[in-house]
Design a protein around this motif. Sequence first.
Motif, PDB file in Angstrom:
ATOM      1  N   ALA A 267      15.157  29.314  -3.680  1.00 50.41           N
ATOM      2  CA  ALA A 267      14.966  30.489  -2.817  1.00 50.41           C
ATOM      3  C   ALA A 267      13.982  30.186  -1.689  1.00 50.41           C
ATOM      4  CB  ALA A 267      14.465  31.668  -3.659  1.00 50.41           C
ATOM      5  N   ILE A 268      12.953  29.398  -1.961  1.00 51.09           N
ATOM      6  CA  ILE A 268      11.998  29.029  -0.906  1.00 51.09           C
ATOM      7  C   ILE A 268      12.712  28.255   0.192  1.00 51.09           C
ATOM      8  CG2 ILE A 268       9.984  27.578  -0.393  1.00 51.09           C
ATOM      9  CD1 ILE A 268       8.897  28.342  -3.165  1.00 51.09           C
ATOM     10  N   VAL A 269      13.582  27.341  -0.193  1.00 50.14           N
ATOM     11  CA  VAL A 269      14.366  26.597   0.801  1.00 50.14           C
ATOM     12  C   VAL A 269      15.262  27.560   1.577  1.00 50.14           C
ATOM     13  CG1 VAL A 269      16.099  24.802   1.141  1.00 50.14           C
ATOM     14  CG2 VAL A 269      14.306  24.480  -0.569  1.00 50.14           C
ATOM     15  N   GLY A 270      15.898  28.492   0.859  1.00 47.48           N
ATOM     16  CA  GLY A 270      16.786  29.452   1.514  1.00 47.48           C
ATOM     17  C   GLY A 270      16.079  30.381   2.478  1.00 47.48           C
ATOM     18  N   HIS A 271      14.777  30.641   2.245  1.00 45.37           N
ATOM     19  CA  HIS A 271      13.999  31.505   3.133  1.00 45.37           C
ATOM     20  C   HIS A 271      13.228  30.700   4.179  1.00 45.37           C
ATOM     21  CE1 HIS A 271      14.578  34.610  -0.051  1.00 45.37           C
ATOM     22  NE2 HIS A 271      14.520  35.437   0.981  1.00 45.37           N
ATOM     23  N   SER A 272      13.668  29.467   4.423  1.00 47.77           N
ATOM     24  CA  SER A 272      13.045  28.605   5.448  1.00 47.77           C
ATOM     25  C   SER A 272      11.569  28.358   5.170  1.00 47.77           C
ATOM     26  CB  SER A 272      13.211  29.223   6.846  1.00 47.77           C
ATOM     27  OG  SER A 272      14.581  29.443   7.133  1.00 47.77           O
ATOM     28  N   GLY A 273      11.257  28.158   3.889  1.00 47.52           N
ATOM     29  CA  GLY A 273       9.862  27.948   3.516  1.00 47.52           C
ATOM     30  C   GLY A 273       9.405  26.503   3.550  1.00 47.52           C
ATOM     31  N   VAL A 274      10.324  25.559   3.756  1.00 49.56           N
ATOM     32  CA  VAL A 274       9.945  24.139   3.720  1.00 49.56           C
ATOM     33  C   VAL A 274       9.112  23.762   4.944  1.00 49.56           C
ATOM     34  CG1 VAL A 274      10.834  21.775   3.792  1.00 49.56           C
ATOM     35  CG2 VAL A 274      11.888  23.464   2.275  1.00 49.56           C
ATOM     36  N   ARG A 275       9.515  24.217   6.115  1.00 51.54           N
ATOM     37  CA  ARG A 275       8.808  23.817   7.343  1.00 51.54           C
ATOM     38  C   ARG A 275       7.326  24.210   7.326  1.00 51.54           C
ATOM     39  NH1 ARG A 275       7.844  20.097  10.259  1.00 51.54           N
ATOM     40  NH2 ARG A 275      10.055  19.641   9.944  1.00 51.54           N
ATOM     41  N   PRO A 276       6.963  25.462   6.957  1.00 55.46           N
ATOM     42  CA  PRO A 276       5.536  25.782   6.887  1.00 55.46           C
ATOM     43  C   PRO A 276       4.773  24.892   5.908  1.00 55.46           C
ATOM     44  CG  PRO A 276       6.838  27.795   6.830  1.00 55.46           C
ATOM     45  CD  PRO A 276       7.800  26.658   6.721  1.00 55.46           C
ATOM     46  N   LEU A 277       5.391  24.557   4.779  1.00 59.83           N
ATOM     47  CA  LEU A 277       4.727  23.695   3.802  1.00 59.83           C
ATOM     48  C   LEU A 277       4.498  22.300   4.374  1.00 59.83           C
ATOM     49  CD1 LEU A 277       6.710  24.759   0.593  1.00 59.83           C
ATOM     50  CD2 LEU A 277       4.337  25.345   1.158  1.00 59.83           C
ATOM     51  N   ILE A 278       5.487  21.782   5.086  1.00 58.36           N
ATOM     52  CA  ILE A 278       5.346  20.468   5.711  1.00 58.36           C
ATOM     53  C   ILE A 278       4.248  20.493   6.768  1.00 58.36           C
ATOM     54  CG2 ILE A 278       6.510  18.893   7.320  1.00 58.36           C
ATOM     55  CD1 ILE A 278       9.008  19.157   5.646  1.00 58.36           C
ATOM     56  N   ASP A 279       4.203  21.563   7.557  1.00 58.78           N
ATOM     57  CA  ASP A 279       3.166  21.673   8.592  1.00 58.78           C
ATOM     58  C   ASP A 279       1.776  21.682   7.973  1.00 58.78           C
ATOM     59  OD1 ASP A 279       5.099  21.706  10.540  1.00 58.78           O
ATOM     60  OD2 ASP A 279       5.123  23.891  10.760  1.00 58.78           O
ATOM     61  N   ILE A 280       1.617  22.383   6.858  1.00 53.13           N
ATOM     62  CA  ILE A 280       0.304  22.453   6.209  1.00 53.13           C
ATOM     63  C   ILE A 280      -0.084  21.087   5.647  1.00 53.13           C
ATOM     64  CG2 ILE A 280      -0.940  23.454   4.240  1.00 53.13           C
ATOM     65  CD1 ILE A 280       0.650  26.054   4.807  1.00 53.13           C
ATOM     66  N   CYS A 281       0.897  20.324   5.159  1.00 56.84           N
ATOM     67  CA  CYS A 281       0.604  18.963   4.688  1.00 56.84           C
ATOM     68  C   CYS A 281       0.033  18.101   5.809  1.00 56.84           C
ATOM     69  CB  CYS A 281       1.872  18.296   4.148  1.00 56.84           C
ATOM     70  SG  CYS A 281       2.367  18.869   2.515  1.00 56.84           S
ATOM     71  N   GLN A 282       0.387  18.420   7.043  1.00 59.51           N
ATOM     72  CA  GLN A 282      -0.056  17.611   8.185  1.00 59.51           C
ATOM     73  C   GLN A 282      -1.348  18.116   8.808  1.00 59.51           C
ATOM     74  OE1 GLN A 282       3.922  18.134  10.050  1.00 59.51           O
ATOM     75  NE2 GLN A 282       3.937  15.921  10.283  1.00 59.51           N
ATOM     76  N   THR A 283      -1.604  19.428   8.669  1.00 59.82           N
ATOM     77  CA  THR A 283      -2.749  19.982   9.395  1.00 59.82           C
ATOM     78  C   THR A 283      -3.705  20.797   8.537  1.00 59.82           C
ATOM     79  OG1 THR A 283      -1.489  21.989   9.961  1.00 59.82           O
ATOM     80  CG2 THR A 283      -1.366  20.142  11.502  1.00 59.82           C
ATOM     81  N   GLY A 284      -3.369  21.074   7.297  1.00 61.74           N
ATOM     82  CA  GLY A 284      -4.167  21.994   6.494  1.00 61.74           C
ATOM     83  C   GLY A 284      -5.449  21.387   5.961  1.00 61.74           C
ATOM     84  N   ASP A 285      -6.326  22.268   5.443  1.00 56.21           N
ATOM     85  CA  ASP A 285      -7.531  21.800   4.779  1.00 56.21           C
ATOM     86  C   ASP A 285      -7.157  21.199   3.433  1.00 56.21           C
ATOM     87  OD1 ASP A 285      -8.279  24.021   2.477  1.00 56.21           O
ATOM     88  OD2 ASP A 285      -7.103  24.849   4.122  1.00 56.21           O
ATOM     89  N   SER A 286      -8.128  20.660   2.717  1.00 61.74           N
ATOM     90  CA  SER A 286      -7.828  19.899   1.502  1.00 61.74           C
ATOM     91  C   SER A 286      -7.112  20.727   0.443  1.00 61.74           C
ATOM     92  CB  SER A 286      -9.120  19.321   0.919  1.00 61.74           C
ATOM     93  OG  SER A 286     -10.046  20.358   0.636  1.00 61.74           O
TER      94      SER A 286
END
Length: 554
Positions: A267-286
């Motif tokens: 469902a996360i994939v279906g709701h386009s949730g992958v891109r935000p997770l990938i972005d956080i892996c690149q720019t988020g805090d620890s």
Amino acid sequence: MSSRSCPAAAGDATAEELLDRARGLVPPALAAARAATGFGGRWKAIAARLERVPPCLSDLSSHPCFSKNSLCQELLQSVAATLAEAAELGARCREPPKAGKLQMQSDLDALAGKLDLNLRDCALLVKTGVLSDATVPAAQAEATAAQTDVRELLARLQIGHAEAKHRAVDGLLDALRENEESVLSALGRGNVAALVQLLTATAPKVREKAATVLCLLAESGSCEGKLMSEGALPPLIRLAESGSLVGREKAVITLQRLSMSPDIARAIVGHSGVRPLIDICQTGDSISQSAAAGALKNISAVPEVRQALAEEGVVRVMINLLDSGVVPGSKEYAAECLQNLTSCNDNLRRAVVSEGGLRSLLAYIDGPLPQESPVAALRNLVTAISPDSLLSLCVLPRLVHVLREGSVGAQQAAAAAICKVSSSTDMKRVVGEHGCMPLLVRLLEAKSNGAREAAAQAVATLMGYPPNARDVKKDEKSVPNLVQLLDPSPQNTAKKYAISCLLALSASKRCRRLMISHGAIGYLKKLSEKDVAGAKKLLEKLDRGRLRTLFSRK
């Protein structure tokens, strides 16, 4: 109700006095609405709402606990204020206008909204069961006080104006930290729905607090169904994408916990949730980075969404985390994600190799205590590169390091990788020259059945090269360890490889004696009865050898 959860005292008036006041304000409010001139459609709708007030007040007042709960008093105060406002606005509409039409339209719309809220809150208050909680017998009051307070807090999430709901969220956070079980036992779908709605509140602080509560509920492991049925995923994903630092962190941690369910991961994939997770892996805090990597790892465990992950660029991002992750947890999740992605997809294996993932995994494995996931990812990749590349990248020294220093799971994966790369005689020779044989023989003693099986399979494969077989023959632990793997129990899946190894060693008189002295014949008789391949042949060899020894003694 504790002071933290009660927004304000309802005044000195009793519930009965407030009820009388509200009932008394209905007729003048209705009369004013019907007599108002201008904005006929709006006043007609307001009058229809006013006509519904008396039945709602009757429902509320007929409850046996009506006079014992502060929520009733607060609601009646609000209803009385709304009715007084209706009468005042109606009177103004019978006089020459003192304000512009737009202002009056706005006032009437606001009045209609307040009436809707009052009517909805009245119905909800009766349904929530909070009023019943006020009648707890004195002997039980102390034991149930916490739960009564929690139910009132949960009711406040659905009843009243925005500020009251915000204070209820604060109280609920305190309650969760003090006694999580009391909250979970009282939680209903309506309460979860109210929290989910607060994820889209105007004030960032409110969104953060609602996300914190939902995060605690998700981490409890008992609310996934309620969160999903009330549509929590889309606002959580939006908050992860564009919320404040705290809001993003709590949303991502919640998504990580929820994504442990394969259905929710899809469902996360279906709701386009992958891109935000990938972005956080690149720019988020620890903390956010680790949680986002963990969520992607969970999602990658679902085979049918792996290609979608790859198309979003997850391979490159996971390799970057391996190289420069802020915290060790991020690197571990990245390795697990790569392990999942490469488990059964040749295209993804080639993609990881072409992106430089093999070098990153090898560098990660160089640490002092190699763990299973990076070694398992390496095991998946060794068939995607040539033997020359394996040697030039120094893969074998890393596998030796894992066999010496790694966790049992890592050692099992290393043994499986060795088995995969040892398809040719030349590679069997190189593996043997790197000193793998004694380490694999030691791994035969592992407590894990999977590790014993992987080690036995690797030993059986490598013994196809005679110098490796001689190394096994010379190792004093080899025969005893292999004989123990003849155990006929169904849980022992290493026995067929143990038989293969022992057959190769049975040409040696010394090895046959060792096999017999360690009880191989008893095991082999049971295995022969079960028609296990090679068991009867090895048993005959040992029996013949035993007879020759007896005759020679005579």
